[in-house]
Design a protein around this motif. Structure first.
Motif, PDB file in Angstrom:
ATOM      1  N   ASP A   1       0.853  -1.185   0.000  1.00  0.00           N
ATOM      2  CA  ASP A   1       0.000   0.000   0.000  1.00  0.00           C
ATOM      3  C   ASP A   1       0.890   1.237   0.000  1.00  0.00           C
ATOM      4  OD1 ASP A   1      -2.035   1.767   0.071  1.00  0.00           O
ATOM      5  OD2 ASP A   1      -2.870   1.107   1.976  1.00  0.00           O
ATOM      6  N   PHE A   2       1.088   1.763  -1.187  1.00  0.00           N
ATOM      7  CA  PHE A   2       1.997   2.895  -1.382  1.00  0.00           C
ATOM      8  C   PHE A   2       1.467   4.166  -0.724  1.00  0.00           C
ATOM      9  CE2 PHE A   2       4.454   5.803  -4.186  1.00  0.00           C
ATOM     10  CZ  PHE A   2       5.698   5.240  -3.993  1.00  0.00           C
ATOM     11  N   SER A   3       0.150   4.291  -0.602  1.00  0.00           N
ATOM     12  CA  SER A   3      -0.449   5.525  -0.090  1.00  0.00           C
ATOM     13  C   SER A   3      -0.203   5.717   1.405  1.00  0.00           C
ATOM     14  CB  SER A   3      -1.944   5.544  -0.381  1.00  0.00           C
ATOM     15  OG  SER A   3      -2.587   4.482   0.296  1.00  0.00           O
ATOM     16  N   LYS A   4       0.075   4.644   2.140  1.00  0.00           N
ATOM     17  CA  LYS A   4       0.290   4.759   3.588  1.00  0.00           C
ATOM     18  C   LYS A   4       1.718   5.142   3.952  1.00  0.00           C
ATOM     19  CE  LYS A   4      -3.388   1.613   4.902  1.00  0.00           C
ATOM     20  NZ  LYS A   4      -3.750   0.383   5.605  1.00  0.00           N
ATOM     21  N   ALA A   5       2.616   5.075   3.005  1.00  0.00           N
ATOM     22  CA  ALA A   5       4.025   5.403   3.277  1.00  0.00           C
ATOM     23  C   ALA A   5       4.193   6.921   3.369  1.00  0.00           C
ATOM     24  CB  ALA A   5       4.915   4.847   2.175  1.00  0.00           C
TER      25      ALA A   5
ATOM     26  N   ALA B   1       2.583  10.930  -8.277  1.00  0.00           N
ATOM     27  CA  ALA B   1       3.314  11.938  -9.052  1.00  0.00           C
ATOM     28  C   ALA B   1       2.392  12.935  -9.739  1.00  0.00           C
ATOM     29  CB  ALA B   1       4.189  11.246 -10.088  1.00  0.00           C
ATOM     30  N   PHE B   2       1.243  12.493 -10.223  1.00  0.00           N
ATOM     31  CA  PHE B   2       0.447  13.350 -11.084  1.00  0.00           C
ATOM     32  C   PHE B   2      -0.972  13.644 -10.592  1.00  0.00           C
ATOM     33  CE2 PHE B   2       3.630  11.399 -13.862  1.00  0.00           C
ATOM     34  CZ  PHE B   2       4.204  12.537 -14.389  1.00  0.00           C
ATOM     35  N   ARG B   3      -1.477  12.892  -9.641  1.00  0.00           N
ATOM     36  CA  ARG B   3      -2.877  13.083  -9.250  1.00  0.00           C
ATOM     37  C   ARG B   3      -3.082  13.558  -7.821  1.00  0.00           C
ATOM     38  NH1 ARG B   3      -5.487   7.854 -12.251  1.00  0.00           N
ATOM     39  NH2 ARG B   3      -5.151   8.610 -14.354  1.00  0.00           N
ATOM     40  N   LYS B   4      -2.074  13.486  -6.983  1.00  0.00           N
ATOM     41  CA  LYS B   4      -2.194  13.912  -5.587  1.00  0.00           C
ATOM     42  C   LYS B   4      -1.950  15.408  -5.470  1.00  0.00           C
ATOM     43  CE  LYS B   4      -2.728   9.838  -3.671  1.00  0.00           C
ATOM     44  NZ  LYS B   4      -3.461   9.373  -2.568  1.00  0.00           N
TER      45      LYS B   4
ATOM     46  N   GLN C   1      10.317  15.495  -7.676  1.00  0.00           N
ATOM     47  CA  GLN C   1      11.323  14.457  -7.927  1.00  0.00           C
ATOM     48  C   GLN C   1      10.658  13.138  -8.329  1.00  0.00           C
ATOM     49  OE1 GLN C   1      13.324  14.755  -4.120  1.00  0.00           O
ATOM     50  NE2 GLN C   1      15.151  15.537  -5.161  1.00  0.00           N
ATOM     51  N   ILE C   2       9.554  12.809  -7.682  1.00  0.00           N
ATOM     52  CA  ILE C   2       8.830  11.586  -8.039  1.00  0.00           C
ATOM     53  C   ILE C   2       8.329  11.681  -9.477  1.00  0.00           C
ATOM     54  CG2 ILE C   2       6.778  10.201  -7.549  1.00  0.00           C
ATOM     55  CD1 ILE C   2       7.193  10.792  -4.588  1.00  0.00           C
ATOM     56  N   LYS C   3       7.815  12.854  -9.872  1.00  0.00           N
ATOM     57  CA  LYS C   3       7.368  13.049 -11.263  1.00  0.00           C
ATOM     58  C   LYS C   3       8.501  12.780 -12.240  1.00  0.00           C
ATOM     59  CE  LYS C   3       3.724  16.497 -10.913  1.00  0.00           C
ATOM     60  NZ  LYS C   3       3.322  17.873 -11.221  1.00  0.00           N
ATOM     61  N   ARG C   4       9.675  13.284 -11.919  1.00  0.00           N
ATOM     62  CA  ARG C   4      10.825  13.106 -12.812  1.00  0.00           C
ATOM     63  C   ARG C   4      11.171  11.622 -12.948  1.00  0.00           C
ATOM     64  NH1 ARG C   4      15.005  16.066 -10.358  1.00  0.00           N
ATOM     65  NH2 ARG C   4      15.862  14.158  -9.534  1.00  0.00           N
TER      66      ARG C   4
END
Length: 101
Positions: free
Chosen positions: A2-6, A41-44, A52-55
């Motif tokens: 669950d990536f959203s909880k990190a 990267a693009f929707r939050k 940096q995550i977008k890149r």
């Protein structure tokens, strides 16, 4: 996972790790990186690590597409020229098909 909880720094660390792992000739890892991190990267809503995550997500997507194009090109070239290459192509094959067509 669950990536959203990190927390955001952990998300950046995971994204960076998967991006660099893709350079070990593992383009599938780049594809996973795009799938897992695209939402962050693009929707939050904006957060400090997001640029940096977008890149890393963008570069992972480009790397995945380049690998797909290269793989398709190699498959087409090999399949159309296999018989003309003779024994060299046979050495590259696991299964040697019968016939020339």
């Amino acid at each position: 996972m669950d990536f959203s909880k990190a927390p955001n720094p952990r998300k950046l660390q995971l994204c960076r790790t998967y991006f660099y792992a893709g350079f070990a000739l593992l383009p599938f890892v780049w594809a996973i990186n795009v799938c897992w991190c695209f939402e962050e990267a693009f929707r939050k809503p904006p957060f400090p690590e997001q640029s940096q995550i977008k890149r890393f997500v963008t570069y992972s997507a480009v790397g995945t597409l380049l690998w797909i194009v290269a793989l398709i090109a190699w498959i087409i070239i090999f399949q159309t020229n296999r018989t003309a290459w003779g024994a060299t192509a046979d050495y590259m094959s696991f299964m040697i098909p019968l016939g020339s067509a």
